[in-house]
Design a protein around this motif. Structure first.
Motif, PDB file in Angstrom:
ATOM      1  N   SER A  71       0.821  -1.211   0.000  1.00 47.84           N
ATOM      2  CA  SER A  71       0.000   0.000   0.000  1.00 47.84           C
ATOM      3  C   SER A  71       0.862   1.271   0.000  1.00 47.84           C
ATOM      4  N   GLU A  72       2.155   1.146   0.318  1.00 45.71           N
ATOM      5  CA  GLU A  72       3.064   2.287   0.352  1.00 45.71           C
ATOM      6  C   GLU A  72       3.902   2.412  -0.913  1.00 45.71           C
ATOM      7  N   TRP A  73       3.756   1.499  -1.867  1.00 45.07           N
ATOM      8  CA  TRP A  73       4.546   1.539  -3.090  1.00 45.07           C
ATOM      9  C   TRP A  73       4.212   2.773  -3.909  1.00 45.07           C
ATOM     10  N   VAL A  74       5.223   3.420  -4.458  1.00 48.72           N
ATOM     11  CA  VAL A  74       5.018   4.576  -5.319  1.00 48.72           C
ATOM     12  C   VAL A  74       4.260   4.159  -6.577  1.00 48.72           C
ATOM     13  N   THR A  75       4.570   2.983  -7.116  1.00 48.27           N
ATOM     14  CA  THR A  75       3.917   2.508  -8.343  1.00 48.27           C
ATOM     15  C   THR A  75       2.789   1.524  -8.042  1.00 48.27           C
ATOM     16  N   GLY A  76       2.354   1.464  -6.801  1.00 52.19           N
ATOM     17  CA  GLY A  76       1.329   0.496  -6.403  1.00 52.19           C
ATOM     18  C   GLY A  76      -0.004   0.650  -7.107  1.00 52.19           C
ATOM     19  N   ASP A  77      -0.282   1.868  -7.590  1.00 52.67           N
ATOM     20  CA  ASP A  77      -1.562   2.105  -8.270  1.00 52.67           C
ATOM     21  C   ASP A  77      -1.512   1.777  -9.759  1.00 52.67           C
ATOM     22  N   GLU A  78      -0.334   1.436 -10.259  1.00 48.71           N
ATOM     23  CA  GLU A  78      -0.218   1.062 -11.672  1.00 48.71           C
ATOM     24  C   GLU A  78      -0.807  -0.329 -11.874  1.00 48.71           C
ATOM     25  N   PRO A  79      -1.213  -0.653 -13.106  1.00 50.24           N
ATOM     26  CA  PRO A  79      -1.739  -1.996 -13.384  1.00 50.24           C
ATOM     27  C   PRO A  79      -0.697  -3.064 -13.061  1.00 50.24           C
ATOM     28  N   MET A  80      -1.177  -4.236 -12.644  1.00 51.83           N
ATOM     29  CA  MET A  80      -0.256  -5.324 -12.324  1.00 51.83           C
ATOM     30  C   MET A  80       0.604  -5.663 -13.535  1.00 51.83           C
ATOM     31  N   THR A  81       1.761  -6.227 -13.253  1.00 52.95           N
ATOM     32  CA  THR A  81       2.672  -6.602 -14.334  1.00 52.95           C
ATOM     33  C   THR A  81       2.196  -7.895 -14.998  1.00 52.95           C
ATOM     34  N   ALA A  82       2.751  -8.182 -16.148  1.00 55.81           N
ATOM     35  CA  ALA A  82       2.402  -9.421 -16.856  1.00 55.81           C
ATOM     36  C   ALA A  82       2.808 -10.640 -16.021  1.00 55.81           C
ATOM     37  N   SER A  83       3.918 -10.547 -15.325  1.00 51.79           N
ATOM     38  CA  SER A  83       4.364 -11.658 -14.471  1.00 51.79           C
ATOM     39  C   SER A  83       3.398 -11.880 -13.315  1.00 51.79           C
ATOM     40  N   GLN A  84       2.966 -10.789 -12.686  1.00 49.33           N
ATOM     41  CA  GLN A  84       1.988 -10.912 -11.603  1.00 49.33           C
ATOM     42  C   GLN A  84       0.701 -11.536 -12.124  1.00 49.33           C
ATOM     43  N   ARG A  85       0.250 -11.080 -13.271  1.00 45.12           N
ATOM     44  CA  ARG A  85      -1.000 -11.593 -13.846  1.00 45.12           C
ATOM     45  C   ARG A  85      -0.915 -13.093 -14.107  1.00 45.12           C
ATOM     46  N   SER A  86       0.189 -13.518 -14.698  1.00 50.26           N
ATOM     47  CA  SER A  86       0.366 -14.929 -15.013  1.00 50.26           C
ATOM     48  C   SER A  86       0.402 -15.779 -13.737  1.00 50.26           C
ATOM     49  N   TYR A  87       1.164 -15.331 -12.748  1.00 52.79           N
ATOM     50  CA  TYR A  87       1.288 -16.089 -11.511  1.00 52.79           C
ATOM     51  C   TYR A  87      -0.041 -16.099 -10.753  1.00 52.79           C
ATOM     52  N   LEU A  88      -0.740 -14.969 -10.731  1.00 48.40           N
ATOM     53  CA  LEU A  88      -2.048 -14.922 -10.072  1.00 48.40           C
ATOM     54  C   LEU A  88      -3.041 -15.850 -10.748  1.00 48.40           C
ATOM     55  N   ASP A  89      -2.994 -15.928 -12.057  1.00 45.62           N
ATOM     56  CA  ASP A  89      -3.879 -16.834 -12.783  1.00 45.62           C
ATOM     57  C   ASP A  89      -3.631 -18.272 -12.332  1.00 45.62           C
ATOM     58  N   THR A  90      -2.368 -18.646 -12.241  1.00 43.25           N
ATOM     59  CA  THR A  90      -2.008 -19.995 -11.785  1.00 43.25           C
ATOM     60  C   THR A  90      -2.478 -20.231 -10.354  1.00 43.25           C
ATOM     61  N   LEU A  91      -2.165 -19.300  -9.458  1.00 40.60           N
ATOM     62  CA  LEU A  91      -2.541 -19.450  -8.047  1.00 40.60           C
ATOM     63  C   LEU A  91      -4.056 -19.503  -7.871  1.00 40.60           C
ATOM     64  N   ALA A  92      -4.764 -18.627  -8.568  1.00 40.14           N
ATOM     65  CA  ALA A  92      -6.221 -18.583  -8.438  1.00 40.14           C
ATOM     66  C   ALA A  92      -6.852 -19.890  -8.910  1.00 40.14           C
ATOM     67  N   ARG A  93      -6.351 -20.437 -10.020  1.00 41.04           N
ATOM     68  CA  ARG A  93      -6.871 -21.721 -10.492  1.00 41.04           C
ATOM     69  C   ARG A  93      -6.610 -22.815  -9.470  1.00 41.04           C
ATOM     70  N   GLU A  94      -5.405 -22.842  -8.903  1.00 41.31           N
ATOM     71  CA  GLU A  94      -5.082 -23.856  -7.898  1.00 41.31           C
ATOM     72  C   GLU A  94      -5.947 -23.713  -6.648  1.00 41.31           C
ATOM     73  N   ALA A  95      -6.296 -22.472  -6.306  1.00 41.64           N
ATOM     74  CA  ALA A  95      -7.097 -22.210  -5.117  1.00 41.64           C
ATOM     75  C   ALA A  95      -8.593 -22.307  -5.395  1.00 41.64           C
TER      76      ALA A  95
END
Length: 84
Positions: free
Chosen positions: A31-55
């Motif tokens: 929540s304190e990141w300067v770039t925290g409000d920017e859209p998630m990165t492609a790496s974050q998106r890919s990993y979140l997709d994997t984690l969300a499917r597993e969960a």
């Protein structure tokens, strides 16, 4: 088995240290990141997709970098992927 209790001299740069490191932006709360409000990165998106499917969860695809980081931490804990 090796002894991991070896002390690293003060001032040496290390990764994986416990606690916060005010000099390292990656150790800040998302929540304190300067770039925290920017859209998630492609790496974050890919990993979140994997984690969300597993969960068995669905997440919005328009998360910010900070939100994605928080969700990654939560889903890693839920799926056991974040454990060493």
């Amino acid at each position: 088995m090796s002894d991991n209790s070896e002390q690293i001299p003060a001032g040496d740069d290390v990764l994986g240290a416990r606690g916060t490191d005010e000099q390292n932006p990656a150790s800040k709360d998302p929540s304190e990141w300067v770039t925290g409000d920017e859209p998630m990165t492609a790496s974050q998106r890919s990993y979140l997709d994997t984690l969300a499917r597993e969960a068995g969860e669905e997440l919005p695809a328009d998360l910010t970098k900070a939100q994605a980081s928080t969700e990654i931490d939560r889903l890693q804990e839920k799926t056991g992927r974040g454990q060493s």
